[in-house]
Design a protein around this motif. Structure first.
Motif, PDB file in Angstrom:
ATOM      1  N   HIS A  41       0.790  -1.163  -0.098  1.00 29.59           N
ATOM      2  CA  HIS A  41      -0.101  -0.099  -0.035  1.00 29.59           C
ATOM      3  C   HIS A  41       0.961   1.280  -0.074  1.00 29.59           C
ATOM      4  O   HIS A  41       0.385   2.497  -0.459  1.00 29.59           O
ATOM      5  CB  HIS A  41      -0.892  -0.065   1.073  1.00 29.59           C
ATOM      6  CG  HIS A  41      -0.382   0.042   2.441  1.00 29.59           C
ATOM      7  ND1 HIS A  41       0.004  -0.911   3.275  1.00 29.59           N
ATOM      8  CD2 HIS A  41      -0.007   1.185   3.270  1.00 29.59           C
ATOM      9  CE1 HIS A  41       0.541  -0.699   4.459  1.00 29.59           C
ATOM     10  NE2 HIS A  41       0.555   0.683   4.476  1.00 29.59           N
ATOM     11  N   THR A 191      -5.477   3.979   7.526  1.00 27.79           N
ATOM     12  CA  THR A 191      -5.228   4.000   6.152  1.00 27.79           C
ATOM     13  C   THR A 191      -4.433   2.808   5.674  1.00 27.79           C
ATOM     14  O   THR A 191      -4.417   2.706   4.375  1.00 27.79           O
ATOM     15  CB  THR A 191      -4.358   5.330   5.961  1.00 27.79           C
ATOM     16  OG1 THR A 191      -2.922   4.916   6.569  1.00 27.79           O
ATOM     17  CG2 THR A 191      -4.870   6.552   6.428  1.00 27.79           C
ATOM     18  N   PRO A 193      -4.956  -0.880   4.232  1.00 24.70           N
ATOM     19  CA  PRO A 193      -5.977  -1.781   3.824  1.00 24.70           C
ATOM     20  C   PRO A 193      -5.868  -3.188   4.292  1.00 24.70           C
ATOM     21  O   PRO A 193      -6.573  -4.053   4.146  1.00 24.70           O
ATOM     22  CB  PRO A 193      -5.940  -1.723   2.237  1.00 24.70           C
ATOM     23  CG  PRO A 193      -4.537  -1.144   2.164  1.00 24.70           C
ATOM     24  CD  PRO A 193      -4.241  -0.317   3.062  1.00 24.70           C
ATOM     25  N   THR A 194      -4.651  -3.341   4.775  1.00 27.13           N
ATOM     26  CA  THR A 194      -4.243  -4.788   5.317  1.00 27.13           C
ATOM     27  C   THR A 194      -4.694  -4.976   6.840  1.00 27.13           C
ATOM     28  O   THR A 194      -4.487  -5.974   7.373  1.00 27.13           O
ATOM     29  CB  THR A 194      -2.873  -5.278   5.187  1.00 27.13           C
ATOM     30  OG1 THR A 194      -1.752  -4.762   5.639  1.00 27.13           O
ATOM     31  CG2 THR A 194      -2.662  -5.390   3.594  1.00 27.13           C
ATOM     32  N   TYR A 198      -8.666  -0.918   9.322  1.00 26.10           N
ATOM     33  CA  TYR A 198      -8.735  -0.085   8.077  1.00 26.10           C
ATOM     34  C   TYR A 198     -10.349   0.464   7.865  1.00 26.10           C
ATOM     35  O   TYR A 198     -11.387  -0.459   8.297  1.00 26.10           O
ATOM     36  CB  TYR A 198      -8.600  -1.038   7.003  1.00 26.10           C
ATOM     37  CG  TYR A 198      -8.794  -0.259   5.666  1.00 26.10           C
ATOM     38  CD1 TYR A 198      -7.903   0.813   5.087  1.00 26.10           C
ATOM     39  CD2 TYR A 198      -9.926  -0.611   4.752  1.00 26.10           C
ATOM     40  CE1 TYR A 198      -8.157   1.373   4.062  1.00 26.10           C
ATOM     41  CE2 TYR A 198     -10.215  -0.052   3.533  1.00 26.10           C
ATOM     42  CZ  TYR A 198      -9.071   0.972   3.066  1.00 26.10           C
ATOM     43  OH  TYR A 198      -9.309   1.807   1.848  1.00 26.10           O
ATOM     44  N   ASP A 199     -10.533   1.666   7.671  1.00 29.09           N
ATOM     45  CA  ASP A 199     -11.699   2.394   7.505  1.00 29.09           C
ATOM     46  C   ASP A 199     -11.702   3.139   6.302  1.00 29.09           C
ATOM     47  O   ASP A 199     -11.170   4.068   5.827  1.00 29.09           O
ATOM     48  CB  ASP A 199     -11.888   3.316   8.801  1.00 29.09           C
ATOM     49  CG  ASP A 199     -13.296   3.855   8.739  1.00 29.09           C
ATOM     50  OD1 ASP A 199     -13.564   4.562   7.462  1.00 29.09           O
ATOM     51  OD2 ASP A 199     -13.721   4.029   9.631  1.00 29.09           O
ATOM     52  N   GLU A 200     -12.495   2.227   5.186  1.00 28.62           N
ATOM     53  CA  GLU A 200     -12.311   2.729   4.095  1.00 28.62           C
ATOM     54  C   GLU A 200     -13.051   4.259   3.721  1.00 28.62           C
ATOM     55  O   GLU A 200     -12.328   4.926   3.053  1.00 28.62           O
ATOM     56  CB  GLU A 200     -13.158   1.885   3.021  1.00 28.62           C
ATOM     57  CG  GLU A 200     -13.204   2.211   1.579  1.00 28.62           C
ATOM     58  CD  GLU A 200     -14.038   1.145   0.649  1.00 28.62           C
ATOM     59  OE1 GLU A 200     -14.025   1.420  -0.472  1.00 28.62           O
ATOM     60  OE2 GLU A 200     -14.666   0.430   1.151  1.00 28.62           O
ATOM     61  N   ALA A 201     -13.989   4.599   4.553  1.00 28.97           N
ATOM     62  CA  ALA A 201     -14.504   5.944   4.238  1.00 28.97           C
ATOM     63  C   ALA A 201     -13.574   6.963   4.883  1.00 28.97           C
ATOM     64  O   ALA A 201     -13.305   8.035   4.098  1.00 28.97           O
ATOM     65  CB  ALA A 201     -15.790   5.732   5.030  1.00 28.97           C
ATOM     66  N   ASP A 203     -10.291   6.534   5.262  1.00 27.08           N
ATOM     67  CA  ASP A 203      -9.228   6.631   4.104  1.00 27.08           C
ATOM     68  C   ASP A 203      -9.185   7.475   3.189  1.00 27.08           C
ATOM     69  O   ASP A 203      -8.478   8.208   2.621  1.00 27.08           O
ATOM     70  CB  ASP A 203      -8.895   5.085   3.891  1.00 27.08           C
ATOM     71  CG  ASP A 203      -7.547   4.908   2.980  1.00 27.08           C
ATOM     72  OD1 ASP A 203      -6.738   5.805   3.121  1.00 27.08           O
ATOM     73  OD2 ASP A 203      -7.567   4.023   2.346  1.00 27.08           O
ATOM     74  N   LYS A 204     -10.528   7.372   2.282  1.00 26.32           N
ATOM     75  CA  LYS A 204     -10.742   8.011   1.243  1.00 26.32           C
ATOM     76  C   LYS A 204     -10.807   9.616   1.552  1.00 26.32           C
ATOM     77  O   LYS A 204     -10.113  10.364   0.778  1.00 26.32           O
ATOM     78  CB  LYS A 204     -12.078   7.654   0.621  1.00 26.32           C
ATOM     79  CG  LYS A 204     -11.981   6.057  -0.165  1.00 26.32           C
ATOM     80  CD  LYS A 204     -13.155   5.869  -0.696  1.00 26.32           C
ATOM     81  CE  LYS A 204     -13.188   4.403  -1.513  1.00 26.32           C
ATOM     82  NZ  LYS A 204     -14.481   4.348  -2.267  1.00 26.32           N
ATOM     83  N   TRP A 207      -7.458  10.813   2.052  1.00 23.90           N
ATOM     84  CA  TRP A 207      -6.542  11.049   0.994  1.00 23.90           C
ATOM     85  C   TRP A 207      -6.956  12.307   0.331  1.00 23.90           C
ATOM     86  O   TRP A 207      -6.163  12.919  -0.511  1.00 23.90           O
ATOM     87  CB  TRP A 207      -6.885   9.786  -0.163  1.00 23.90           C
ATOM     88  CG  TRP A 207      -5.840   9.796  -1.197  1.00 23.90           C
ATOM     89  CD1 TRP A 207      -5.991   9.975  -2.385  1.00 23.90           C
ATOM     90  CD2 TRP A 207      -4.245   9.500  -0.986  1.00 23.90           C
ATOM     91  NE1 TRP A 207      -4.942   9.973  -3.186  1.00 23.90           N
ATOM     92  CE2 TRP A 207      -3.977   9.497  -2.535  1.00 23.90           C
ATOM     93  CE3 TRP A 207      -3.567   8.963  -0.136  1.00 23.90           C
ATOM     94  CZ2 TRP A 207      -2.523   9.364  -2.721  1.00 23.90           C
ATOM     95  CZ3 TRP A 207      -2.254   8.764  -0.307  1.00 23.90           C
ATOM     96  CH2 TRP A 207      -1.608   8.856  -1.902  1.00 23.90           C
TER      97      TRP A 207
END
Length: 219
Positions: A41, A191, A193-194, A198-201, A203-204, A207
């Motif tokens: 990542h 941030t 992903p492994t 991890y929190d996708e929302a 993280d996005k 970013w």
């Protein structure tokens, strides 16, 4: 899309880095890995930054060592030769700044601490600093060395938040330096992903903040 390169410190010590992006780019970002070592990542972050016009370099401070074991990762971090790591940071910044590019440093957790360290080591060549959920520098005299703004990203589920944010902002104000703070209702490591954290929302969203910050201060 990038490639592995070898750089040498001022003491002729070779170390690896992942380089991606247009060598003619007017801006560059140095990425420092978390305590796991350089992971996929980290290279993905570099590729994404290259896609928006930055030259990006992921610096390996662990000499190829990686792990997914937290205990081993903690040991690797504790046992790092910081003086040698500093020489790597200086070499990497010089490499990116060679043509007069505007340079930013970026890292999360252990990498965030190293990102700030790099900006303080070579302040005249680092235009902006990004740190995420890491140990924060609060020594005012050291922070006075910064030549550019800092984007500080916080994980609000950490036990030492918001005290950590308050202490950093107070120190930065006393140093007369600019900081931008963003926080997310997420755990340390959000941030990655492994990571089970991890929190996708988040993280996005973080970013998007990083991209905006770089566009404003690196151009």
């Amino acid at each position: 899309m990038g490639r592995k390169i070898t750089l040498k410190t001022s003491q002729d010590e070779p170390f690896s880095a992942y380089l991606t992006g247009d060598k003619a780019a007017a801006s560059a970002v140095m990425i420092l890995h978390e305590w796991w070592g350089v992971m996929p990542h980290n290279r993905l972050w570099a590729d994404r930054l290259a896609d928006i016009g930055h030259l990006a370099l992921v610096v390996d401070l662990y000499d190829g060592r990686t792990t997914d074991d937290p205990e081993l990762a903690a040991e690797m971090m504790r046992n790092i030769d910081q003086q040698r790591a500093d020489r790597k940071l200086l070499t990497a910044i010089d490499f990116l700044h060679t043509t007069g590019r505007r340079v930013a440093s970026f890292g999360c957790s252990f990498g965030g601490k190293e990102s700030m360290r790099a900006s303080l080591l070579q302040a005249d060549k680092v235009s902006a600093t990004i740190v995420a959920y890491c140990r924060m520098e609060t020594e005012v005299e050291r922070l006075k060395k910064l030549s550019g703004p800092v984007l500080a990203i916080y994980a609000r589920q950490e036990r030492n938040w918001p005290e950590k944010q308050e202490a950093f902002e107070t120190a930065m104000k006393a140093a007369g330096k600019q900081t931008e703070s963003v926080g997310f209702d997420a755990a340390h490591g959000f941030t990655n992903p492994t990571s089970p954290r991890y929190d996708e929302a988040a993280d996005k969203a973080s970013w998007a903040c990083i991209v905006d910050f770089l566009q404003r201060y690196l151009g």
